[in-house]
Design a protein around this motif. Structure first.
Motif, mmCIF file in Angstrom:
data_model
loop_
_atom_site.group_PDB
_atom_site.id
_atom_site.type_symbol
_atom_site.label_atom_id
_atom_site.label_comp_id
_atom_site.label_asym_id
_atom_site.label_seq_id
_atom_site.Cartn_x
_atom_site.Cartn_y
_atom_site.Cartn_z
ATOM 1 N N PHE A 81 0.900 -1.220 0.045
ATOM 2 C CA PHE A 81 -0.085 0.115 -0.111
ATOM 3 C C PHE A 81 0.702 1.265 -0.057
ATOM 4 O O PHE A 81 0.774 2.138 -0.978
ATOM 5 C CB PHE A 81 -0.805 -0.040 1.155
ATOM 6 C CG PHE A 81 -1.808 1.458 1.248
ATOM 7 C CD1 PHE A 81 -2.770 1.472 0.865
ATOM 8 C CD2 PHE A 81 -1.126 2.166 2.196
ATOM 9 C CE1 PHE A 81 -3.469 2.734 0.964
ATOM 10 C CE2 PHE A 81 -1.803 3.391 2.283
ATOM 11 C CZ PHE A 81 -3.088 3.661 1.833
ATOM 12 N N ASP A 82 1.752 1.240 1.064
ATOM 13 C CA ASP A 82 2.591 2.319 1.044
ATOM 14 C C ASP A 82 3.365 2.752 -0.230
ATOM 15 O O ASP A 82 3.652 3.925 -0.764
ATOM 16 C CB ASP A 82 3.863 2.349 2.202
ATOM 17 C CG ASP A 82 2.900 2.432 3.444
ATOM 18 O OD1 ASP A 82 1.933 2.898 3.467
ATOM 19 O OD2 ASP A 82 3.609 2.084 4.632
ATOM 20 N N GLU A 86 3.085 6.071 -2.744
ATOM 21 C CA GLU A 86 4.129 6.790 -2.994
ATOM 22 C C GLU A 86 4.200 6.934 -4.656
ATOM 23 O O GLU A 86 4.793 8.107 -4.946
ATOM 24 C CB GLU A 86 5.551 6.401 -2.304
ATOM 25 C CG GLU A 86 5.441 6.441 -0.986
ATOM 26 C CD GLU A 86 5.020 8.071 -0.336
ATOM 27 O OE1 GLU A 86 5.650 9.012 -0.949
ATOM 28 O OE2 GLU A 86 4.016 8.131 0.174
ATOM 29 N N HIS A 87 4.182 5.819 -5.157
ATOM 30 C CA HIS A 87 4.171 5.776 -6.803
ATOM 31 C C HIS A 87 3.272 6.995 -7.245
ATOM 32 O O HIS A 87 3.695 7.528 -8.194
ATOM 33 C CB HIS A 87 3.853 4.413 -7.115
ATOM 34 C CG HIS A 87 3.617 4.276 -8.600
ATOM 35 N ND1 HIS A 87 4.616 4.582 -9.763
ATOM 36 C CD2 HIS A 87 2.548 3.963 -9.381
ATOM 37 C CE1 HIS A 87 3.932 4.348 -10.859
ATOM 38 N NE2 HIS A 87 2.693 4.062 -10.642
ATOM 39 N N LEU A 97 -5.547 12.211 -4.708
ATOM 40 C CA LEU A 97 -5.737 10.601 -4.627
ATOM 41 C C LEU A 97 -6.478 10.537 -3.311
ATOM 42 O O LEU A 97 -6.547 11.263 -2.162
ATOM 43 C CB LEU A 97 -4.596 9.634 -4.641
ATOM 44 C CG LEU A 97 -3.762 9.788 -3.435
ATOM 45 C CD1 LEU A 97 -4.005 9.041 -2.253
ATOM 46 C CD2 LEU A 97 -2.107 9.334 -4.032
ATOM 47 N N TYR A 98 -7.365 9.592 -3.357
ATOM 48 C CA TYR A 98 -8.181 9.159 -2.034
ATOM 49 C C TYR A 98 -8.007 7.614 -1.618
ATOM 50 O O TYR A 98 -8.232 6.759 -2.742
ATOM 51 C CB TYR A 98 -9.978 9.427 -2.402
ATOM 52 C CG TYR A 98 -9.849 10.779 -2.898
ATOM 53 C CD1 TYR A 98 -10.188 11.833 -1.926
ATOM 54 C CD2 TYR A 98 -9.725 11.148 -4.120
ATOM 55 C CE1 TYR A 98 -10.651 13.211 -2.301
ATOM 56 C CE2 TYR A 98 -10.112 12.584 -4.717
ATOM 57 C CZ TYR A 98 -10.377 13.336 -3.754
ATOM 58 O OH TYR A 98 -10.459 14.634 -4.039
#
Length: 161
Positions: A81-82, A86-87, A97-98
């Motif tokens: 997820f992280d 970051e991408h 983004l949400y």
């Protein structure tokens, strides 16, 4: 975070016009200019004001098409997820983004030149990533930001009735 009516009035005014001069802000809120300056400084320190932003006309920067892309991740892990978040934040076409609950994991607001750019961007930025299981794209025909401040804290709602 403890805010009073004056704080809410300042936040409401700044939400509508973040470039309002302090003197005009103070006058509209019915307080002294020095009080307005100190209150706004305090609201920033508390994190009630997270920043001031310019609303830029998409066409001015070459954005001819906007879309909302729903993204479902293949697996759910903190590291994956992280990494994917970051991408996304590193892509110039990503306007916002949400992270959402439901069948999808992210809604990504993108701005691109045209439909060819959108196709190429989606393929490269999303479908070629191993974290992504599914994407769905919806074109945005119009975007308007609501400048009204939503005050939804229970204690504040009761005091306004």
């Amino acid at each position: 975070m403890q805010l009073d009516r004056t704080d809410f009035e300042l936040l409401t005014l700044l939400r509508k016009n973040a470039r309002m001069p302090n003197k005009a802000l103070a006058e509209a809120a019915g307080i002294a200019a020095s009080t307005a300056l100190e209150r706004v400084r305090r609201l920033r320190q508390l994190g009630a004001i997270q920043g001031f932003h310019a609303e830029v006309a998409p066409a001015a920067v070459g954005i001819g098409l906007q879309a909302m892309v729903s993204i479902r991740l293949a697996r759910h892990s903190r590291r994956g997820f992280d990494s994917f978040r970051e991408h996304l934040l590193g892509l110039r076409e990503v306007l916002a983004l949400y992270h959402v609950a439901g069948s999808d994991d992210f809604l990504v607001h993108v701005g691109v030149r045209d439909s060819n750019h959108l196709r190429d961007f989606a393929l490269g930025a999303f479908t070629e990533r191993k974290e992504v299981a599914h994407i769905e794209t919806r074109l945005i025909f119009e975007f308007r930001r609501n400048t009204e401040l939503a005050i939804l804290r229970e204690d504040d709602l009761r005091s306004k009735r």
